[in-house]
Write a protein that holds these residues in place. Structure first.
Motif, short mmCIF file in Angstrom:
data_model
loop_
_atom_site.label_atom_id
_atom_site.label_comp_id
_atom_site.label_asym_id
_atom_site.label_seq_id
_atom_site.Cartn_x
_atom_site.Cartn_y
_atom_site.Cartn_z
N LYS A 31 0.81 -1.21 0.00
CA LYS A 31 0.00 0.00 0.00
C LYS A 31 0.85 1.26 0.00
CE LYS A 31 -4.27 -1.44 -0.13
NZ LYS A 31 -5.22 -0.99 -1.17
N ASP A 66 -5.17 1.63 3.48
CA ASP A 66 -5.66 2.64 2.54
C ASP A 66 -5.69 4.02 3.17
OD1 ASP A 66 -6.09 0.92 0.36
OD2 ASP A 66 -8.11 0.40 1.05
N ALA A 181 -4.69 4.75 -4.45
CA ALA A 181 -4.97 4.70 -3.01
C ALA A 181 -6.41 5.15 -2.72
CB ALA A 181 -3.99 5.58 -2.25
N PHE A 184 -9.07 2.52 -4.16
CA PHE A 184 -9.24 1.30 -3.38
C PHE A 184 -9.78 1.58 -1.98
CE2 PHE A 184 -6.13 -0.36 -6.54
CZ PHE A 184 -6.99 -1.30 -7.09
N PHE A 185 -9.48 2.74 -1.42
CA PHE A 185 -10.08 3.09 -0.13
C PHE A 185 -11.60 3.17 -0.26
CE2 PHE A 185 -11.65 6.53 2.69
CZ PHE A 185 -11.55 5.85 3.89
N ASN A 188 -13.09 -0.37 -1.00
CA ASN A 188 -12.99 -1.29 0.14
C ASN A 188 -13.99 -0.94 1.24
OD1 ASN A 188 -11.00 -3.03 -0.86
ND2 ASN A 188 -9.34 -1.71 -0.17
#
Length: 254
Positions: A31, A66, A181, A184-185, A188
Motif C-alpha cells: 500500500k 488505505d 490509493a 481502493f479506499f 474497500n
C-alpha cells in the motif's frame, strides 16, 4: 469471551502466526506503493484461514492501510481517473457479492485461484507491453472497472487489473500511487457492509485478530514509503510473479 480467548479460538500455530504477521507487513509495503507483491498476501491468508474467510480477515487491514496511503499521497490523487473507473467497479462488486454468496467453498477457491493465475499473466503482459499500445477509452475503463470490482470482492485481487488501466493514463509514480490509493479506499469501504451482513466474513472475532496484525501493516507502510524512493522493482517483481503463479496453481489443485 475475552480478548485472549478469541485469539486462542483461531487455533493458529506459531508458524501460522508468523505467516500472517508477515502477510500484514507485506500489505503495508504494497500500500506504500511497492507494486507486484499484493497477491502474496492473499495466498498466505487463504492457506491459513480458507479462501472465502480470508477475504474478510484481509479487508479491515486493507482499509487501515488505505487510510495511511490516502493521507500520505493525497495531494497526488487525480480524481477524473477515479470517476471513470468507479461506476463499473461498483457493479462488479455487486456481481461479486451475488456470485460469492451462492457458491460452495470449493468453487470459491477455484474462482479465486483462476483470478490469481490470470492476474499473474496480466502482470507479465503489462511488464512487456509498451505503454502506447494500451488502450485508453471509456469502454476500456468500464471493462477494467467491472473486472476489478468483481475481483476485489471475490478475492481482494483488483490490483493487477486496475494497474492496466492506470498504465494507460501514463501517470507519474506518485500520481499513480495516490490515485489508486483513493480508488481502493472508497471501494474497500463500500465492500465492508457486504462482508458483515451478507457473507459474514467480518465479525467481532476477525476484528480482534485484525487488531493484533494492524501494527505490522503500519510498520510495513512506513518502511515501504521510504523504500519506494530507492528501490528498483524489476528483479523482485519477477520473483514475486513466479512465486505467485506457483501459489495460484497449488490453490487451484489442493
Amino acid at each position: 469471551m475475552n480478548y485472549s480467548d478469541i485469539l486462542q479460538a483461531f487455533n493458529l500455530t506459531i508458524f501460522q502466526w508468523v505467516a500472517i504477521a508477515f502477510a500484514a507487513f507485506v500489505l503495508g509495503l504494497s500500500k506504500s506503493g511497492i507494486k507486484g507483491i499484493g497477491i502474496i498476501i492473499i495466498l498466505v491468508l487463504a492457506f491459513v484461514f480458507g479462501e472465502k474467510a480470508s477475504t474478510g480477515i484481509l479487508l479491515p487491514m486493507l482499509i487501515v492501510a488505505d487510510i495511511f496511503a490516502v493521507v500520505y499521497y493525497n495531494k497526488h490523487a487525480k480524481w477524473n481517473y477515479i470517476w471513470k473507473l468507479m461506476p463499473a467497479m461498483v457493479i462488479g462488486v455487486l456481481v461479486g457479492v451475488w456470485v460469492g454468496n451462492d457458491i460452495s467453498e470449493e468453487l470459491f477457491k477455484r474462482i479465486m485461484a483462476i483470478i490469481i493465475i490470470g492476474s499473474v499473466f496480466i502482470m507479465f503482459y503489462t511488464e512487456r507491453k509498451p505503454l502506447n499500445d494500451v488502450p485508453n477509452n471509456v469502454w476500456f475503463a468500464s471493462s477494467m472497472g467491472f473486472l476489478a470490482g468483481f475481483s476485489t470482492m471475490v478475492g481482494n485481487l483488483a490490483g493487477p487489473i486496475a494497474n492496466i488501466y492506470f498504465l494507460a493514463t501514463r501517470l507519474p509514480k506518485n500520481e499513480f500511487i495516490g490515485t489508486a490509493a483513493w480508488l481502493f479506499f472508497i471501494i474497500n469501504v463500500f465492500k465492508l457492509p457486504f462482508h458483515f451482513f451478507v457473507w459474514h466474513t467480518v465479525s467481532v472475532e476477525s476484528l480482534v485478530l485484525n487488531s493484533v496484525l494492524i501494527p505490522f501493516v503500519i510498520i510495513g507502510f512506513f518502511l515501504g514509503a521510504y523504500a519506494v524512493r530507492l528501490i528498483s522493482n524489476v528483479n523482485y517483481r519477477r520473483f514475486i510473479l513466479v512465486v505467485t503463479a506457483v501459489g495460484g496453481v497449488i490453490m487451484l489443485f489442493r
